[in-house]
Structure formats: structure tokens, C-alpha cells
Design an enzyme around this catalytic site. Sequence first.
Site, short mmCIF file in Angstrom:
data_model
loop_
_atom_site.label_atom_id
_atom_site.label_comp_id
_atom_site.label_asym_id
_atom_site.label_seq_id
_atom_site.Cartn_x
_atom_site.Cartn_y
_atom_site.Cartn_z
N LYS A 1 0.86 -1.19 0.00
CA LYS A 1 0.00 0.00 0.00
C LYS A 1 0.89 1.23 0.00
CE LYS A 1 -3.85 2.26 2.37
NZ LYS A 1 -4.77 2.22 3.55
N LYS B 1 -2.07 -1.88 -3.73
CA LYS B 1 -2.91 -0.68 -3.76
C LYS B 1 -2.01 0.55 -3.79
CE LYS B 1 -6.49 1.66 -1.00
NZ LYS B 1 -7.27 1.64 0.26
#
Length: 332
Positions: free
Chosen positions: A203, A255
Amino acid sequence: MTKYGSFPGTRPRRLRTTPVMRRMVAETRLHPADLILPAFVREGVSEPVPIAAMPGVVQHTRDSLRKAAVEALEAGVSGIMLFGVPDDAVKDAQGTAGTDPDGILQVALRDVRSEVGDDLIVMSDLCLDEFTDHGHCGVLDAEGRVDNDATLERYAEMAQVQADAGAHVVGPSGMMDGQIGVVRDALDQIGREDVSILAYTVKYSSAFYGPFREAVGSSLQGDRKTYQQDPANVREAMRELALDLEEGADMVMVKPAGPYLDVLARVAEAVDVPVAAYQISGEYSMIEAAAEKGWIDRDKAILEALTGIKRAGAQNILTYWATEVARTLGRQ
């Protein structure tokens, strides 16, 4: 050699001649079951609240969330990832609304499970940022820094409460060191070995999260660069991947998706667990905004972007277009 000998004998264009031919030889196929719908549910509203920066996406009421879950199920979507948006009055430094059994996220989990049972995978975002008055993904120490280990204690409690509320899958997204191991232990301690963990393994600290901040009513002060990953780094992502797998992650995620397809491909090649990618708010909003201006073909751009994510190695894709695209694929 004849006068035609200089022409190519191998002509890849033969396999592009018609739509049916192109479909037959396609190497990557999107399927409704690949898709997961992220959804926001807001406390204390009587009508869905449009999110200005994400045209077509809303903060749901409890009732409209139930409806959205059923629509996703009927379209063939595999899962729904829930994000709670509490009233500002209940936010505090510890994010206690996130572990309140009667907090908006836990209530929404029970609502959706009662509506869809086990026919749709119900997932919950496991993070404190929506519930803290400072907007960070964890609790802060005396100097205003995110306290990793104190935050892990809150995540453990959060995991147990979300499991009790009906989550099939929890998604620890705060990027705290050791979060997967702590969450796995917390779930096992209450006999919830059946609850899966979708690790937000990779992330990045990204500029593309902007519209999401509106979607969850973020109170963020400062940035998250001390715990989210540096966009310049790939080896670091692979180290995070190894740690999450060692700690018990059932699935892993990258992500954002679009700006990090190279990282997604590296992760997909390295593991034997399911790999997901999150097509985040900024990716969604860019396409919607360009399409609104008439600069791109919206529907074709959506499918192209999602196909690229699947081609890079994602088995599942979190996208705000999940239900719409699943319906389109079902008609093809």
C-alpha cells in the site's frame, strides 16, 4: 523466389479480423467473479449522500447499502468491502467507534450478512483512520507519531469485533509492522479460524487517494508517509509480502492498482495465494472526469483499465465499477 516472396508469411493480423475472432483468442478475460465492490456506509443519514469527487458513488444509508449488496450479488460480483463513515461527534484519538459493537461499520456488517448470507463475501476494512479525530491509521504517541505497537492492540480488538459482526474477510490496511500476525492471533483466540485475512501488503503513499478522503470524511492531519510505502520502492514491497505471508495472510493486495502494475506483476509471480489489486478512488475519478469532458470513451476505458490490472496478475479487483462492469460482462 516469386515476385510475392517478400511479403510476410506470418500475419498476426489474421487473428484480429472480427470481434468473435478477437474474443476467441483473448489471453486475458474479465469475469464478474473477479470483482469486489468497495462501499461506504454513513452513520445517521436518511438518504444516500453523493460523493462529489467520485461521480456515481455515494455514502450509503444502511438500507441503500443492503440494496447495493443484493445488486452486486445478482450481478455476479464475488465480494463487497465495507468502509464505515461515523458521525464526527464519535471520533476520538483512539478511534473507539471502530471497536464499538454498535458502531456504524459493525452494524453495517450485520445488515449485509443478514441480507446476503454466505452468497456474497462480506469484507471489512480493518483500520482506524475513519474513526480517529486526527485521521491517522493508528493511535498517536506523546509526540504525535503513530505508535505501531499500541495500534496493533487496537487492530486485534477491531478484528474480533468485525468477525463477531459477520465479516467473512478482514482487510488490515494500516501498514503497521506485524499487523497480520497480530490479527491472525486475535481471530484464532476467539475461535474464528474461519475468518480470512486479505492483507494490504503493498500500500503506497499515493496522491491518488484524494477522492477517498472525501468518501470517508477523513480528518487527516499531515500525511501517512511514515507507514505507507514509498512509491519509489519495489524491493521493500517484496519484503512486506514475505512478512505478511509468514504471519498468516490468506490473500494479498497491491494498492493502488494502475500506477503500480509492475509491482502487481512481481507480487503475482512470487506467490501461490490469491492476489488482489485495488483500483482506487483517484483512478476511478480520472476516468469519470475525462469521460464527462468527452475526452475518452468511458465504457471502453473502464474495461481497458480493468483488463490491464487482470493481465498484470490480479485474481481479484476492488473497483467502484464492480456491479456495473459485472452486468456488462454478463451480457457479453
